[in-house]
Design an enzyme around this catalytic site. Sequence first.
Site, PDB file in Angstrom:
ATOM      1  N   ASN A 281      38.391  47.662  43.105  1.00 47.24           N
ATOM      2  CA  ASN A 281      39.581  46.845  42.841  1.00 47.24           C
ATOM      3  C   ASN A 281      40.566  47.727  42.065  1.00 47.24           C
ATOM      4  OD1 ASN A 281      39.395  46.454  39.898  1.00 47.24           O
ATOM      5  ND2 ASN A 281      37.563  45.247  40.343  1.00 47.24           N
TER       6      ASN A 281
ATOM      7  N   ASN B 125      29.936  36.042  39.794  1.00 46.88           N
ATOM      8  CA  ASN B 125      29.890  36.352  41.217  1.00 46.88           C
ATOM      9  C   ASN B 125      28.509  36.187  41.849  1.00 46.88           C
ATOM     10  OD1 ASN B 125      32.149  38.808  40.250  1.00 46.88           O
ATOM     11  ND2 ASN B 125      32.714  37.140  41.614  1.00 46.88           N
TER      12      ASN B 125
ATOM     13  N   ARG C  41      28.108  46.026  45.607  1.00 46.92           N
ATOM     14  CA  ARG C  41      27.683  44.810  44.907  1.00 46.92           C
ATOM     15  C   ARG C  41      26.627  44.023  45.695  1.00 46.92           C
ATOM     16  NH1 ARG C  41      31.367  41.409  41.096  1.00 46.92           N
ATOM     17  NH2 ARG C  41      29.254  41.139  40.295  1.00 46.92           N
TER      18      ARG C  41
ATOM     19  N   ARG D  48      38.243  38.907  48.838  1.00 52.37           N
ATOM     20  CA  ARG D  48      36.784  39.039  48.696  1.00 52.37           C
ATOM     21  C   ARG D  48      36.001  37.990  49.492  1.00 52.37           C
ATOM     22  NH1 ARG D  48      34.918  42.114  44.391  1.00 52.37           N
ATOM     23  NH2 ARG D  48      36.340  43.859  44.076  1.00 52.37           N
TER      24      ARG D  48
ATOM     25  N   HIS E 266      40.143  37.881  42.744  1.00 53.46           N
ATOM     26  CA  HIS E 266      39.248  36.711  42.731  1.00 53.46           C
ATOM     27  C   HIS E 266      40.062  35.533  42.197  1.00 53.46           C
ATOM     28  CE1 HIS E 266      35.243  39.130  42.290  1.00 53.46           C
ATOM     29  NE2 HIS E 266      35.252  38.554  43.481  1.00 53.46           N
TER      30      HIS E 266
ATOM     31  N   ASP F 256      39.264  33.375  40.106  1.00 47.53           N
ATOM     32  CA  ASP F 256      39.132  33.164  38.653  1.00 47.53           C
ATOM     33  C   ASP F 256      39.930  34.171  37.822  1.00 47.53           C
ATOM     34  OD1 ASP F 256      37.548  35.459  38.756  1.00 47.53           O
ATOM     35  OD2 ASP F 256      35.726  34.487  38.007  1.00 47.53           O
TER      36      ASP F 256
ATOM     37  N   ALA G 159      36.922  47.180  34.564  1.00 46.66           N
ATOM     38  CA  ALA G 159      36.212  46.917  35.826  1.00 46.66           C
ATOM     39  C   ALA G 159      36.853  45.759  36.584  1.00 46.66           C
ATOM     40  CB  ALA G 159      34.746  46.590  35.557  1.00 46.66           C
TER      41      ALA G 159
ATOM     42  N   CYS H 139      34.480  35.972  34.071  1.00 46.34           N
ATOM     43  CA  CYS H 139      33.659  36.736  35.019  1.00 46.34           C
ATOM     44  C   CYS H 139      32.286  37.078  34.446  1.00 46.34           C
ATOM     45  CB  CYS H 139      34.309  38.068  35.377  1.00 46.34           C
ATOM     46  SG  CYS H 139      35.971  38.000  35.954  1.00 46.34           S
TER      47      CYS H 139
HETATM   48  N1  ARG Z   1      34.067  45.152  39.268  1.00 49.34           N
HETATM   49  C1  ARG Z   1      33.786  43.815  39.696  1.00 49.34           C
HETATM   50  C2  ARG Z   1      34.229  43.626  41.137  1.00 49.34           C
HETATM   51  O1  ARG Z   1      35.221  44.215  41.523  1.00 49.34           O
HETATM   52  C3  ARG Z   1      34.440  42.813  38.794  1.00 49.34           C
HETATM   53  C4  ARG Z   1      34.110  41.399  39.087  1.00 49.34           C
HETATM   54  C5  ARG Z   1      34.866  40.402  38.263  1.00 49.34           C
HETATM   55  N2  ARG Z   1      34.394  39.087  38.502  1.00 49.34           N
HETATM   56  C6  ARG Z   1      35.156  38.002  38.666  1.00 49.34           C
HETATM   57  N3  ARG Z   1      34.545  36.861  38.787  1.00 49.34           N
HETATM   58  N4  ARG Z   1      36.445  38.054  38.772  1.00 49.34           N
HETATM   59  O2  ARG Z   1      33.634  42.923  41.906  1.00 49.34           O
END
Ligand code: ARG
Length: 272
Positions: free
Chosen positions: A21, A70, A89, A136, A165, A167, A253, A259
Site C-alpha cells: 500500500n 483483517n 498476507r 482489496r 480499506h 476502516d 504499514a 486495524c
Molecule cells: N500493511 C497492511 C496491509 O496493507 C496494513 C493493514 C491495515 N489494516 C486495516 N484494517 N486497514 O494489508
Amino acid sequence: MKTPRILMCPPDYYGIEYEINPWMSRARGASPARARKQWRDLHDALLSLDVTIELMTPQKGLPDLVFTANAGLVFGTRFFSSQFAHPERQRETPYFDAWFAEHGFTVEHLPEGVFFEGAGDALFCGETLYAGYRIRSHAAGHIHLGDVLQRRVLPVELVDKRFYHLDTCFCPLAPGQAIYFPDAFDSYGRTVLEQHIPRLIAVDEKEAERFACNAVVVGKRVVINTGSDRLAADLLRAGYECRFVELDEFIKAGGSAKCLTLRLDGEDAATW
Ligand code: ARG
C-alpha cells in the site's frame, strides 16, 4: 453495556518487509522498540475501558499479523475468513483460522477466487453492512455475505489508494452515526453514506492522513492515533470522548488503532 471482546496480536515480528500500500516503504522501516511501546499503550488504553483482550501468538515472517482487523468478519459465533488480495498476507490465514476454530467459532469461507479482507472492509453500522470494494475486496464477497447473513449490504467503492480499506476512511459510532473522510469515496459512495447515515462526522484530509477514521469505539469513548484535534472537538460535541495513543510506527504499514483490533462480539459492532 456488555464487556467488549477484542482480538490483538503483539508486534514481536512487526516490520515493513514488503510494500502493498502507498504508506509502506522498506526504506522507512519501523522501530521495533517504539512499535512495541505504542502497541502496549493501545492495549492498555483499551483495558482501561474495560475491554477484554484476547491475544494471538505472533509468527515470525508475518509482519502484518498485528492487523487483526483483517482476519475476517465475526458475526455471532461465525467467523468468515478473509481471502487476502496479496500473497504476502495470504500466509496469515491458517493462523487466524486456527485461532478462531480453537476459540469456539465456526470458520467459514467465501467462494473461491473472491478477495475479502474482513473487518478492514466490512463494517456494520446498525443492521446494515457497509462494504468497501475495489482495492482489496471484491463487491461479490460482500454480496455473498449479505445473502448468507440476511443483512442489507451497501457496497461503496474506495477511490483513493491511500484509503485502501474501508476502516481507513469510515468508522461507525452507533446506529445512524459514523465518522468518514468524504474524498475517499466517489460521489455515488458519498451519497449512499449520506442517505443512510443521518449523523455523519467528516474529517479533513490532514486528519484522515493521521488515520483519524481508524478508531476503536468503546461506548462513548473513541481511541485513535494522536493529531486529530478537530475530530476530537467534533466528537465531543456529539457526546464522545477521545483517547489519543501515538501509533505512527503502525501508520508506516498503513494501519492504526482500529486495524490493530478485531471485535469478537461481531454484529453488535456499532452499538457499543
Ligand atoms: N500493511 C497492511 C496491509 O496493507 C496494513 C493493514 C491495515 N489494516 C486495516 N484494517 N486497514 O494489508
